[in-house]
Design a protein around this motif. Sequence first.
Motif, PDB file in Angstrom:
ATOM      1  N   ALA A 280      40.865  43.901  31.588  1.00 19.99           N
ATOM      2  CA  ALA A 280      42.126  43.315  32.049  1.00 19.99           C
ATOM      3  C   ALA A 280      42.824  42.482  30.976  1.00 19.99           C
ATOM      4  N   PRO A 281      42.140  41.481  30.377  1.00 21.89           N
ATOM      5  CA  PRO A 281      42.855  40.686  29.358  1.00 21.89           C
ATOM      6  C   PRO A 281      42.756  41.249  27.948  1.00 21.89           C
ATOM      7  N   ALA A 282      41.702  42.020  27.652  1.00 21.06           N
ATOM      8  CA  ALA A 282      41.445  42.422  26.274  1.00 21.06           C
ATOM      9  C   ALA A 282      42.011  43.788  25.921  1.00 21.06           C
ATOM     10  N   ALA A 305      32.217  53.347  33.464  1.00 20.60           N
ATOM     11  CA  ALA A 305      32.608  52.040  32.946  1.00 20.60           C
ATOM     12  C   ALA A 305      33.770  52.177  31.973  1.00 20.60           C
ATOM     13  N   ALA A 306      33.746  53.234  31.152  1.00 23.52           N
ATOM     14  CA  ALA A 306      34.861  53.467  30.227  1.00 23.52           C
ATOM     15  C   ALA A 306      36.145  53.736  30.996  1.00 23.52           C
ATOM     16  N   LEU A 307      36.037  54.497  32.090  1.00 28.25           N
ATOM     17  CA  LEU A 307      37.217  54.769  32.911  1.00 28.25           C
ATOM     18  C   LEU A 307      37.706  53.490  33.580  1.00 28.25           C
ATOM     19  N   ALA A 308      36.789  52.661  34.090  1.00 29.53           N
ATOM     20  CA  ALA A 308      37.178  51.394  34.721  1.00 29.53           C
ATOM     21  C   ALA A 308      37.881  50.491  33.722  1.00 29.53           C
ATOM     22  N   PHE A 309      37.374  50.469  32.487  1.00 28.80           N
ATOM     23  CA  PHE A 309      37.986  49.673  31.421  1.00 28.80           C
ATOM     24  C   PHE A 309      39.430  50.110  31.185  1.00 28.80           C
ATOM     25  N   MET A 310      39.652  51.423  31.119  1.00 28.00           N
ATOM     26  CA  MET A 310      40.980  51.948  30.812  1.00 28.00           C
ATOM     27  C   MET A 310      41.935  51.773  31.990  1.00 28.00           C
ATOM     28  N   VAL A 311      41.445  51.958  33.209  1.00 27.40           N
ATOM     29  CA  VAL A 311      42.312  51.838  34.386  1.00 27.40           C
ATOM     30  C   VAL A 311      42.703  50.377  34.618  1.00 27.40           C
ATOM     31  N   ALA A 312      41.713  49.485  34.607  1.00 21.46           N
ATOM     32  CA  ALA A 312      42.009  48.064  34.825  1.00 21.46           C
ATOM     33  C   ALA A 312      42.884  47.515  33.708  1.00 21.46           C
ATOM     34  N   ILE A 318      48.598  42.737  29.072  1.00 21.71           N
ATOM     35  CA  ILE A 318      49.495  41.582  29.005  1.00 21.71           C
ATOM     36  C   ILE A 318      50.955  41.939  29.298  1.00 21.71           C
ATOM     37  N   PRO A 319      51.533  42.967  28.666  1.00 19.25           N
ATOM     38  CA  PRO A 319      52.935  43.286  29.001  1.00 19.25           C
ATOM     39  C   PRO A 319      53.134  43.639  30.466  1.00 19.25           C
TER      40      PRO A 319
END
Length: 360
Positions: A280-282, A305-312, A318-319
């Motif tokens: 989310a923030p990174a 987990a990679a998919l969750a990282f990309m979706v979230a 930030i934008p």
Amino acid sequence: MANSCCAPDSAGTPVEPKHENPFVKKLKDMDRVVIAFILTWIAIAVAAPDQSWSSIEFVGKSLWEIAPYLAISVAFAAYIKATGADSLIGNAFRANAGKAVMVAAIVGAFSPFCSCGVVPLIAALLASGVPIAPVMAFWLASPVIDPEMMLVTAGILGPEFAAAKTVAAVSLGLMGGYSTALIQKLGGFSDPLLIEVNAGCGAGAITRTEKPVWAFWKEDKRRNDFFAEGKSTSWFLFKWLSIAFMLEGIMIANVPMDIIGEWLANTGSYAIPMAAIIGAPAYLNGYAAIPLADTLMQLGLQPGAALAFMVAGGATCIPAAVAVKALTKTPLFLTFIAIALFGSMVIGYGFNIWLSFGFI
């Protein structure tokens, strides 16, 4: 008789009017977002002088890269306003609220607009009286993927992963849309928009019933509406995205994603929730995240987990987050973030389950 410029106090004695400091008055009249941008840049210049000008360069480069998308979306929003098509769109979505969420999620996933470029379209939808539920569906689905990103993802991560991310975008939109509709039925989000939206993005309730005038340029008033809407929306986007990209530049310059990625790949059973929370923030941007996800999976990160990282990360980068906060009040903004995080975790676990059964 007392001087007209003086007001008597409770004892009847004339009181001289207080003269506000001109500098303070100018400061109060300045746009709060502009002030925030200036203060952020000053803080960077003091804390990390070597990053001060590179931050400005990053903002300018980022704005230039998305300028074509912003121009198209701003022109489209202004066209809707000038022609009066906003009432037509609003009536169509209000008449089919349930179907509208599904349509908005699908259209959002396949729309070519980034999380920034979609803002004026969102404003136009809000202006036309479209309910918050389909708007939320569109807003959550749109930043996760677009047709171009779909092709790049397929080329680097494989067509299966690209298909999964596309399904994830639609699914997240559906989760957000129907959850928002349920909250509204229970009495929530009665007044979810900021006042600035009404003044700056034309998102006030539209109740016009006349037929749209598609050739708006033939009427002076409609031409003026087109340019006024385009000008106000462009300024709104410019100031908010400038500070968003400033913050994103700070994140990119100071967050060691390689170290975080290696740690994330070794979190075991907590990989999916941690990937969503960290994403989310990174998150950098949709395209930069693709090779990063490839590297993380090579280091051992679960595909879910990679998919969750990309979706979230796509929904709450930030934008995107700044754009949502600029248009909505805090309860709706926090709901947006919560749905993005929770939804991405569900999607990540679902993708791992899907893979465990050998469907892909």
